[in-house]
Design a protein around this motif. Sequence first.
Motif, short mmCIF file in Angstrom:
data_model
loop_
_atom_site.label_atom_id
_atom_site.label_comp_id
_atom_site.label_asym_id
_atom_site.label_seq_id
_atom_site.Cartn_x
_atom_site.Cartn_y
_atom_site.Cartn_z
N GLN A 1 -13.66 6.76 -12.24
CA GLN A 1 -13.85 6.13 -10.94
C GLN A 1 -12.91 6.75 -9.91
O GLN A 1 -11.72 6.88 -10.13
CB GLN A 1 -13.59 4.63 -11.04
N GLN B 1 -17.45 8.62 -8.50
CA GLN B 1 -16.68 9.14 -9.62
C GLN B 1 -16.30 10.60 -9.41
O GLN B 1 -16.94 11.32 -8.64
CB GLN B 1 -17.49 9.01 -10.92
N THR C 1 -10.92 7.00 -6.43
CA THR C 1 -10.30 6.14 -5.42
C THR C 1 -9.67 6.94 -4.29
O THR C 1 -9.07 6.37 -3.39
CB THR C 1 -9.20 5.26 -6.05
N ALA C 2 -9.79 8.24 -4.33
CA ALA C 2 -9.18 9.08 -3.28
C ALA C 2 -10.21 10.10 -2.78
O ALA C 2 -9.94 11.29 -2.70
CB ALA C 2 -7.95 9.79 -3.81
N ASP D 1 -21.00 3.05 -7.22
CA ASP D 1 -19.60 3.47 -7.30
C ASP D 1 -19.52 4.99 -7.30
O ASP D 1 -20.52 5.69 -7.47
CB ASP D 1 -18.88 2.86 -8.52
N LYS E 1 -11.14 5.21 3.07
CA LYS E 1 -10.59 6.03 2.00
C LYS E 1 -9.83 5.13 1.03
O LYS E 1 -9.07 4.25 1.42
CB LYS E 1 -9.65 7.08 2.57
N GLY E 2 -10.06 5.35 -0.26
CA GLY E 2 -9.45 4.51 -1.28
C GLY E 2 -10.42 3.53 -1.89
O GLY E 2 -10.21 3.04 -2.99
N VAL E 3 -11.51 3.22 -1.17
CA VAL E 3 -12.55 2.34 -1.70
C VAL E 3 -13.42 3.16 -2.66
O VAL E 3 -13.80 4.29 -2.35
CB VAL E 3 -13.41 1.75 -0.57
N SER E 4 -13.74 2.61 -3.80
CA SER E 4 -14.47 3.39 -4.82
C SER E 4 -15.86 2.86 -5.10
O SER E 4 -16.54 3.34 -6.01
CB SER E 4 -13.67 3.41 -6.12
N SER E 5 -16.31 1.87 -4.35
CA SER E 5 -17.66 1.34 -4.55
C SER E 5 -18.16 0.72 -3.26
O SER E 5 -17.38 0.43 -2.35
CB SER E 5 -17.68 0.31 -5.69
#
Length: 425
Positions: free
Chosen positions: A140, A135, A142-143, A133, A46-50
């Motif tokens: 983007q 969205q 991140t959560a 990635d 969690k927190g990784v966006s790609s």
Amino acid sequence: MKKILSVATTSALTLSLMSAPVAIVSAAETVTDSFSIVMQDQKILKGVSSVKIPVSFDKDVSFTSAKLKFSARIHPNGSFTANIKGIQSALSADSGVTVTQGDKNSGIVNLLKSDGKDYKAKKGEVLFYLNVDFQLNGQQATAIPEGTVFRVSLDDFDVADENGVAYELSDAVKKNTASYVQVIPEKLSENISVSFDSVTAIEKTVKVPIKLKGSMSSFRSKYSVDNGAKITSIEIEAGKDFTKDMSIGENAKDTLTYINGMGADYKFDDTIAYINIALPENAVSGQSFTLSANYFDPANEADVPEFPSKNISSDIIYVLKGDIDLNNALKQVDATQVLKESLSMDMTKKSILGDMYTKKAESSPEIKETIEKFGLDRLVEAGRFASDINADGKVSAVDATFILRYLLAVDMNGSDYSWDDFFAK
């Protein structure tokens, strides 16, 4: 009209393509299922966006150019979106292969050997990476919530040889080619585990139990098997308290879902279902297959996602019954080798099969892969299991006698005569 190319007629298929920017499907297009694309499943925190997804072939393939199309989406539907942002070649400059993306974010990837000669890609060799990635509302993300699953799919793959004859992967192959990206927490639950038994298959159909331990009120899961094997169905364990609350996907026979009707946690501690698998018709003795969960997404009665710390895949090794020397045919020499194995075990407590299989791996890519993936001891175990004809737990002179009697019965009754026929008398 599309021409169908069977697995049997494409074992030595050499692929080459026209220039990458040009559509390579022609009127002479041939549909093939002799190979496939491999896209590894991914777990991200969690927190990784790609994420970066490696792409390779499941067999050795020679090509001069190729055009592939991928797409990404949340699985199933949801607010977040996935986008193929770019690609990255994994091949060296010496390969002479350029890897380019079509229109930005299009998911189209072109491969081109600049000199028009074949590039010989090895099985499992990473050709390129898909950069994906995530969205939310165009921004983007991140959560992304834990448990979210994205599917990156192969929509199309067209190739053509140097003579202009075009090839396309079959719809069935494309449908089953995907990478599942699951968002997981940093800390996994030590109280939940998913596992499968190791199986030695002496026929080209096999049933593998799914074993689950831990308490949960719901889960969703999906399973897959490699090397051309196919999941044909899932059978839910009958007569259990959880049976009525468990279901198999209507359109996807490789998915299994559980929702407790009372919304309460249920403690699992054994087999929950069985996965039925069809091995490819051209499977050979000593060849192996891996059954695994693409994702397993449980939640407790407080609707808090929990993820298993152990997700153990199954090694399935196919050995033709009695084929102790792994020559993919049952012959009198197998009876001789059974006698030698029995004598060695009686006198020295050591198997002769390890040295035999190590030597065979030098000429058999299937046996070599099995040893590399699962170890020599596991292959020896499979060879002994398949040669224990009377299933008394050991390889003995009795098994050698059975093999010789069976071969005589086949000579008398024809090639359709089976072990089932033999033991029915």
